[in-house]
Design an enzyme around this catalytic site. Structure first.
Site, mmCIF file in Angstrom:
data_model
loop_
_atom_site.group_PDB
_atom_site.id
_atom_site.type_symbol
_atom_site.label_atom_id
_atom_site.label_comp_id
_atom_site.label_asym_id
_atom_site.label_seq_id
_atom_site.Cartn_x
_atom_site.Cartn_y
_atom_site.Cartn_z
ATOM 1 N N SER A 19 0.823 -1.215 0.000
ATOM 2 C CA SER A 19 0.000 0.000 0.000
ATOM 3 C C SER A 19 0.858 1.267 0.000
ATOM 4 C CB SER A 19 -0.988 -0.002 1.171
ATOM 5 O OG SER A 19 -0.334 0.219 2.392
ATOM 6 N N ARG A 98 13.259 -7.965 4.872
ATOM 7 C CA ARG A 98 14.579 -8.602 4.960
ATOM 8 C C ARG A 98 15.509 -7.676 5.725
ATOM 9 N NH1 ARG A 98 13.937 -13.396 4.711
ATOM 10 N NH2 ARG A 98 16.160 -13.736 4.455
ATOM 11 N N LEU A 100 19.005 -6.128 6.171
ATOM 12 C CA LEU A 100 20.037 -5.896 5.151
ATOM 13 C C LEU A 100 21.436 -6.051 5.739
ATOM 14 C CD1 LEU A 100 18.508 -2.823 3.315
ATOM 15 C CD2 LEU A 100 18.234 -5.255 2.802
ATOM 16 N N HIS A 116 8.828 3.157 8.626
ATOM 17 C CA HIS A 116 8.639 2.317 9.806
ATOM 18 C C HIS A 116 7.387 2.794 10.544
ATOM 19 C CE1 HIS A 116 9.730 -0.285 13.113
ATOM 20 N NE2 HIS A 116 9.450 0.709 13.932
ATOM 21 N N ASP A 152 16.257 0.201 11.662
ATOM 22 C CA ASP A 152 15.335 1.255 12.111
ATOM 23 C C ASP A 152 16.051 2.375 12.881
ATOM 24 O OD1 ASP A 152 13.270 -0.278 11.004
ATOM 25 O OD2 ASP A 152 12.804 -1.261 12.901
HETATM 26 C C1 GRF Z 1 3.905 -0.627 6.699
HETATM 27 O O1 GRF Z 1 3.240 -0.473 7.923
HETATM 28 C C2 GRF Z 1 5.319 -0.152 6.788
HETATM 29 O O2 GRF Z 1 5.496 0.923 7.651
HETATM 30 C C3 GRF Z 1 6.035 -1.360 7.330
HETATM 31 O O3 GRF Z 1 5.413 -2.451 6.715
HETATM 32 C C4 GRF Z 1 4.079 -2.093 6.340
HETATM 33 C C5 GRF Z 1 3.972 -2.326 4.868
HETATM 34 O O4 GRF Z 1 2.677 -2.109 4.395
HETATM 35 N N1 GRF Z 1 7.445 -1.258 7.102
HETATM 36 P P1 GRF Z 1 2.414 -1.987 2.853
HETATM 37 O O5 GRF Z 1 2.995 -3.261 2.213
HETATM 38 O O6 GRF Z 1 3.083 -0.755 2.352
HETATM 39 O O7 GRF Z 1 0.924 -1.942 2.714
#
Ligand code: GRF
Length: 219
Positions: A19, A98, A100, A116, A152
């Site tokens: 998304s 993954r 890295l 994040h 992160d």
């Molecule tokens: C999101 O909440 C993003 O912050 C995290 O993983 C989720 C991915 O969601 N790293 P999408 O695949 O972008 O819908």
């Protein structure tokens, strides 16, 4: 007539529904947006986001980490080769599950962003929404940051926050935060693609101003 500056060629790396990838694709539909989504890569062959990227007419690639066994760097070398092949200039991790190695992080230093779902440095890692609820956080949100070897932990480019409501469920909080993610990731990529972002002493400056101050002035 002066020619427009070339749009930066961006790859979005995903493992799932994609998304955030869609939010970036939507933003880049505007011809004035300084980045073009040139490639979507997934390490998961049947990731839902791949179908969404193809439907939007974007080139996709799969680099399946399972083909490389425990050799994480070999996986990353294959991934990196794809990025080079497509002349990618900026990489956006968007739900790319993954960890890295220093190899890929070094190759893309200052040119790789991650999103994040928490207000870093709080709640690094997984299950951020459940942990924010358990901790009784009053506010929660999302962070776009540069990728550094430690997970992160890179310089923060932008954050967006939402209130945590007293009767929140994990799902309700996650969807409130996701709406923020979809707003801030395109903003962060825009600033980077416009060449307005500089890293100095582990801090992110936009137009020479600490990122947090920059966004406060915008609001
Ligand atoms: C999101 O909440 C993003 O912050 C995290 O993983 C989720 C991915 O969601 N790293 P999408 O695949 O972008 O819908």
């Amino acid at each position: 007539m002066a020619s427009e500056p070339a749009r930066k060629r961006v790859a979005v790396l995903i493992s799932g529904r994609g998304s955030n990838m869609v939010a970036l694709i939507e933003a880049a539909k505007d011809p004035a947006y300084p980045a073009a989504i040139a490639l979507v890569v997934s390490n998961v062959p049947d990731a839902e986001g791949l179908k969404r990227a193809s439907a939007a007419g974007i080139a996709t690639a799969v680099v399946d980490h399972r083909a490389f066994g425990r050799d994480r760097e070999a996986f990353e070398r294959a991934l990196h080769a794809k990025l080079v092949e497509h002349r990618i200039e900026i990489v956006c991790l968007a739900g790319f599950m993954r960890l890295l190695t220093p190899f890929l992080v070094r190759e893309w230093e200052g040119r790789m962003l991650n999103i994040h779902p928490a207000l870093l440095p709080e709640f690094k890692g997984l299950d951020t929404h459940a942990r924010a609820l358990a901790a009784g956080a009053k506010r929660h949100g999302a962070t776009v940051h540069f990728v550094v070897p430690e997970m992160d932990s890179g310089p923060i480019l932008v954050q967006g926050s939402v209130p945590v409501e007293p009767d929140d469920t994990e799902a309700a909080l996650a969807s409130r935060v996701l709406a923020v993610e979809h707003r801030i990731y395109p903003l962060a990529l825009k600033a980077l693609a416009e060449g307005r972002v500089r890293l100095s002493a582990g801090q992110c400056l936009i137009d020479g101003v600490p990122a947090e101050q920059f966004w406060q002035r915008q609001s």
